[in-house]
Design a protein around this motif. Sequence first.
Motif, short mmCIF file in Angstrom:
data_model
loop_
_atom_site.label_atom_id
_atom_site.label_comp_id
_atom_site.label_asym_id
_atom_site.label_seq_id
_atom_site.Cartn_x
_atom_site.Cartn_y
_atom_site.Cartn_z
N ARG A 159 0.82 -1.21 0.00
CA ARG A 159 0.00 0.00 0.00
C ARG A 159 0.85 1.25 0.00
O ARG A 159 1.90 1.30 0.66
N ALA A 160 0.40 2.26 -0.74
CA ALA A 160 0.95 3.60 -0.65
C ALA A 160 -0.23 4.56 -0.54
O ALA A 160 -1.34 4.26 -0.98
N SER A 161 0.02 5.72 0.04
CA SER A 161 -1.08 6.64 0.35
C SER A 161 -1.62 7.39 -0.86
O SER A 161 -2.80 7.67 -0.94
N GLU A 195 -2.59 -1.39 -3.65
CA GLU A 195 -3.48 -0.25 -3.79
C GLU A 195 -2.85 1.04 -3.29
O GLU A 195 -1.91 1.02 -2.49
N ASN A 196 -3.36 2.12 -3.78
CA ASN A 196 -2.95 3.46 -3.37
C ASN A 196 -4.11 4.10 -2.62
O ASN A 196 -4.96 4.76 -3.23
N GLU A 197 -4.16 3.87 -1.34
CA GLU A 197 -5.20 4.41 -0.48
C GLU A 197 -4.58 4.76 0.86
O GLU A 197 -3.57 4.20 1.27
N SER A 198 -5.21 5.67 1.58
CA SER A 198 -4.70 6.07 2.88
C SER A 198 -4.84 4.95 3.90
O SER A 198 -5.87 4.29 3.99
N GLY A 199 -3.78 4.76 4.69
CA GLY A 199 -3.83 3.78 5.76
C GLY A 199 -4.69 4.23 6.92
O GLY A 199 -4.96 3.46 7.84
#
Length: 208
Positions: free
Chosen positions: A8-10, A40-44
């Motif tokens: 994951r990345a933000s 995915e590229n979503e905020s943790g």
Amino acid sequence: MFVRAYLRASTQEQDATRARAALEAFAAERGLAVAAWYVENESGASLKRPELFRLLGDCKAGDVLLIEQVDRLSRLNDADWEALKREIGARGVRIVALDLPTSWQSIATADETTARIMAAVNGMLLDMLAAIARKDYTDRRRRQAEGIAKAKTEGVYKGRREDSERNAAIVSMLSKGMTWSSIQKATGCSRSTLSRLRERAANELSQS
């Protein structure tokens, strides 16, 4: 047991696959193969992470959720972290993180008593690392807000520049009926960006 790796990345500007080589090396050293990758590229800090929940939906009891760091899994507030832990626990999924060495033993431990002890230890350490990750997130957001407020006071704040060329292409794709998934693959945008641009285009159309 299947090992399922989560990356994951933000933001879309960050490379979510950056840690893939490290996870592959970790698995190879232990004679394991990664059954599937979920990126995915979503905020943790949000529970709205489709790929994470697709991973959990694919899991069977005893499967391993492999991550580089605990903050890749969670920068959540207390309530959301507890909700995610309940989901993971209900599915019998084991979390293994490269930055949590005690979690590595869960892959090889066969003795029931040892496994239960290690699960308790890992649960405590996961909570601690998740809390630290959340604090780091809130501290960065606070500093960012302070910086923006200062810049606005001094009259030098310009905000984030919009990629108008990319956004125009996305609107065109939406108008042609392309699926969100295909647009994301073509442009690297997030679903939140798609939703925002779709709403903007609809408003502009209604006003024309």
